[in-house]
Motif scaffolding. Sequence first.
Motif, PDB file in Angstrom:
ATOM      1  N   THR A  87      46.366  26.729 -22.844  1.00  0.00           N
ATOM      2  CA  THR A  87      46.651  27.878 -23.425  1.00  0.00           C
ATOM      3  C   THR A  87      46.209  27.650 -24.956  1.00  0.00           C
ATOM      4  OG1 THR A  87      48.032  28.452 -22.017  1.00  0.00           O
ATOM      5  CG2 THR A  87      48.056  29.583 -24.152  1.00  0.00           C
ATOM      6  N   ILE A  88      46.713  26.486 -25.619  1.00  0.00           N
ATOM      7  CA  ILE A  88      46.580  26.324 -27.054  1.00  0.00           C
ATOM      8  C   ILE A  88      45.028  26.083 -26.950  1.00  0.00           C
ATOM      9  CG2 ILE A  88      46.920  24.964 -29.161  1.00  0.00           C
ATOM     10  CD1 ILE A  88      49.271  26.477 -28.401  1.00  0.00           C
ATOM     11  N   ASN A  89      44.482  25.271 -26.366  1.00  0.00           N
ATOM     12  CA  ASN A  89      43.065  24.969 -26.481  1.00  0.00           C
ATOM     13  C   ASN A  89      42.047  25.976 -26.477  1.00  0.00           C
ATOM     14  OD1 ASN A  89      43.578  22.259 -27.093  1.00  0.00           O
ATOM     15  ND2 ASN A  89      43.379  21.423 -25.139  1.00  0.00           N
ATOM     16  N   HIS A  90      42.600  26.896 -25.625  1.00  0.00           N
ATOM     17  CA  HIS A  90      41.531  27.929 -25.436  1.00  0.00           C
ATOM     18  C   HIS A  90      41.513  28.951 -26.828  1.00  0.00           C
ATOM     19  CE1 HIS A  90      39.957  27.991 -21.348  1.00  0.00           C
ATOM     20  NE2 HIS A  90      41.179  27.811 -20.652  1.00  0.00           N
ATOM     21  N   ALA A  91      42.684  29.190 -27.150  1.00  0.00           N
ATOM     22  CA  ALA A  91      43.014  30.068 -28.198  1.00  0.00           C
ATOM     23  C   ALA A  91      42.243  29.378 -29.569  1.00  0.00           C
ATOM     24  CB  ALA A  91      44.614  30.206 -28.678  1.00  0.00           C
ATOM     25  N   LYS A  92      42.556  28.100 -29.825  1.00  0.00           N
ATOM     26  CA  LYS A  92      41.955  27.244 -30.901  1.00  0.00           C
ATOM     27  C   LYS A  92      40.196  27.575 -30.744  1.00  0.00           C
ATOM     28  CE  LYS A  92      41.879  22.486 -32.758  1.00  0.00           C
ATOM     29  NZ  LYS A  92      42.300  21.318 -32.757  1.00  0.00           N
ATOM     30  N   GLN A  93      39.779  27.084 -29.684  1.00  0.00           N
ATOM     31  CA  GLN A  93      38.516  27.141 -29.499  1.00  0.00           C
ATOM     32  C   GLN A  93      37.871  28.411 -29.879  1.00  0.00           C
ATOM     33  OE1 GLN A  93      36.645  24.267 -29.138  1.00  0.00           O
ATOM     34  NE2 GLN A  93      35.147  25.300 -29.973  1.00  0.00           N
ATOM     35  N   LEU A  94      38.234  29.477 -29.428  1.00  0.00           N
ATOM     36  CA  LEU A  94      37.797  30.935 -29.559  1.00  0.00           C
ATOM     37  C   LEU A  94      37.896  31.251 -31.088  1.00  0.00           C
ATOM     38  CD1 LEU A  94      37.272  33.731 -28.570  1.00  0.00           C
ATOM     39  CD2 LEU A  94      39.541  34.313 -28.484  1.00  0.00           C
ATOM     40  N   LEU A  95      39.118  30.786 -31.931  1.00  0.00           N
ATOM     41  CA  LEU A  95      39.336  31.032 -33.284  1.00  0.00           C
ATOM     42  C   LEU A  95      38.309  30.257 -34.127  1.00  0.00           C
ATOM     43  CD1 LEU A  95      43.144  31.251 -33.375  1.00  0.00           C
ATOM     44  CD2 LEU A  95      41.506  33.080 -33.968  1.00  0.00           C
ATOM     45  N   LEU A  96      37.983  28.974 -33.614  1.00  0.00           N
ATOM     46  CA  LEU A  96      37.290  28.131 -34.256  1.00  0.00           C
ATOM     47  C   LEU A  96      35.454  28.633 -34.219  1.00  0.00           C
ATOM     48  CD1 LEU A  96      38.383  24.362 -33.564  1.00  0.00           C
ATOM     49  CD2 LEU A  96      38.508  25.801 -35.662  1.00  0.00           C
ATOM     50  N   ASP A  97      35.474  29.121 -32.901  1.00  0.00           N
ATOM     51  CA  ASP A  97      33.872  29.569 -32.827  1.00  0.00           C
ATOM     52  C   ASP A  97      33.834  30.938 -33.720  1.00  0.00           C
ATOM     53  OD1 ASP A  97      33.477  27.483 -31.126  1.00  0.00           O
ATOM     54  OD2 ASP A  97      33.667  28.879 -29.044  1.00  0.00           O
ATOM     55  N   ALA A  98      34.639  31.654 -33.863  1.00  0.00           N
ATOM     56  CA  ALA A  98      34.819  32.983 -34.842  1.00  0.00           C
ATOM     57  C   ALA A  98      34.825  32.441 -36.132  1.00  0.00           C
ATOM     58  CB  ALA A  98      35.779  33.847 -34.346  1.00  0.00           C
ATOM     59  N   GLY A  99      35.020  31.224 -36.610  1.00  0.00           N
ATOM     60  CA  GLY A  99      34.753  30.755 -38.216  1.00  0.00           C
ATOM     61  C   GLY A  99      36.029  30.416 -38.797  1.00  0.00           C
ATOM     62  N   ALA A 100      37.155  30.231 -37.988  1.00  0.00           N
ATOM     63  CA  ALA A 100      38.424  29.886 -38.661  1.00  0.00           C
ATOM     64  C   ALA A 100      38.236  28.579 -39.414  1.00  0.00           C
ATOM     65  CB  ALA A 100      39.502  29.721 -37.647  1.00  0.00           C
ATOM     66  N   LYS A 101      38.824  28.193 -40.551  1.00  0.00           N
ATOM     67  CA  LYS A 101      38.672  27.105 -41.068  1.00  0.00           C
ATOM     68  C   LYS A 101      39.346  25.967 -40.534  1.00  0.00           C
ATOM     69  CE  LYS A 101      39.424  24.903 -45.733  1.00  0.00           C
ATOM     70  NZ  LYS A 101      39.976  25.563 -47.286  1.00  0.00           N
ATOM     71  N   SER A 102      40.674  26.296 -39.930  1.00  0.00           N
ATOM     72  CA  SER A 102      41.260  25.137 -39.172  1.00  0.00           C
ATOM     73  C   SER A 102      42.461  25.920 -38.247  1.00  0.00           C
ATOM     74  CB  SER A 102      42.030  24.184 -40.059  1.00  0.00           C
ATOM     75  OG  SER A 102      43.267  25.039 -40.864  1.00  0.00           O
ATOM     76  N   VAL A 103      42.819  25.299 -37.153  1.00  0.00           N
ATOM     77  CA  VAL A 103      43.831  25.864 -36.272  1.00  0.00           C
ATOM     78  C   VAL A 103      44.509  24.559 -35.575  1.00  0.00           C
ATOM     79  CG1 VAL A 103      44.041  27.037 -34.093  1.00  0.00           C
ATOM     80  CG2 VAL A 103      42.054  27.538 -35.445  1.00  0.00           C
ATOM     81  N   LYS A 104      46.064  24.783 -36.023  1.00  0.00           N
ATOM     82  CA  LYS A 104      46.932  23.876 -35.661  1.00  0.00           C
ATOM     83  C   LYS A 104      48.010  24.832 -34.729  1.00  0.00           C
ATOM     84  CE  LYS A 104      46.426  20.631 -39.380  1.00  0.00           C
ATOM     85  NZ  LYS A 104      47.084  20.095 -40.362  1.00  0.00           N
TER      86      LYS A 104
END
Length: 201
Positions: A177-194
């Motif tokens: 669950t966390i990895n799906h959300a993280k990947q989506l946000l990083l692909d959308a341009g987020a600087k970092s996701v923890k």
Amino acid sequence: MKRNEVENCLLCNSPIDVPVTWKTLLTNEFPRTICLECEEKFEICKTSNEEVTSLYKYNEQMKDYLHRYKFMHDLLLAKVFRYQLHYHLKKTKELIVPIPMHAEKRKERTFAHVDELLNEAVIPYTHLLEKMTTATQASKSREERLNTPQIFQLEQGVIVQQKDILLVDDIYTTGTTINHAKQLLLDAGAKSVKAFTLIRG
């Protein structure tokens, strides 16, 4: 906040005997909602890394807590970990983003469990994600979880470029669950996701 908000433990119903001290009188410390005996049954999680921080292990006490809170719809239990969540998240500089429920599941349960944990801890948060499937990770095998296609999409109009984000969920098991959300946000341009979770399975 009321000092005598809860007189009996929310988990075992035994009286909560908390002595009045100068600290409780002079600070906005959250009043206790469970007894010391119940609190001691929760195990602190010592396994964490830079990407995911978890507070507690998934033991029998936590299993019972989650069942009553999420599936028996005991909303009062959102108060149990508010002090711990507030203490760990109050100085967070990242944008706090709860892992969302699907709209149908939200309607069925009547409340969003992660949102309520944060509300009780007085932690501000922002919704950026929508869950696209009603299937829960708990109903899947480990292999099925790891092979699950993307389960989230960004909410309409959301902009995440150059944002530092902290995802918050109740439990971390395989990390799907966390990895799906993280990947989506990083692909959308987020600087970092923890990520931060109450429990690690």
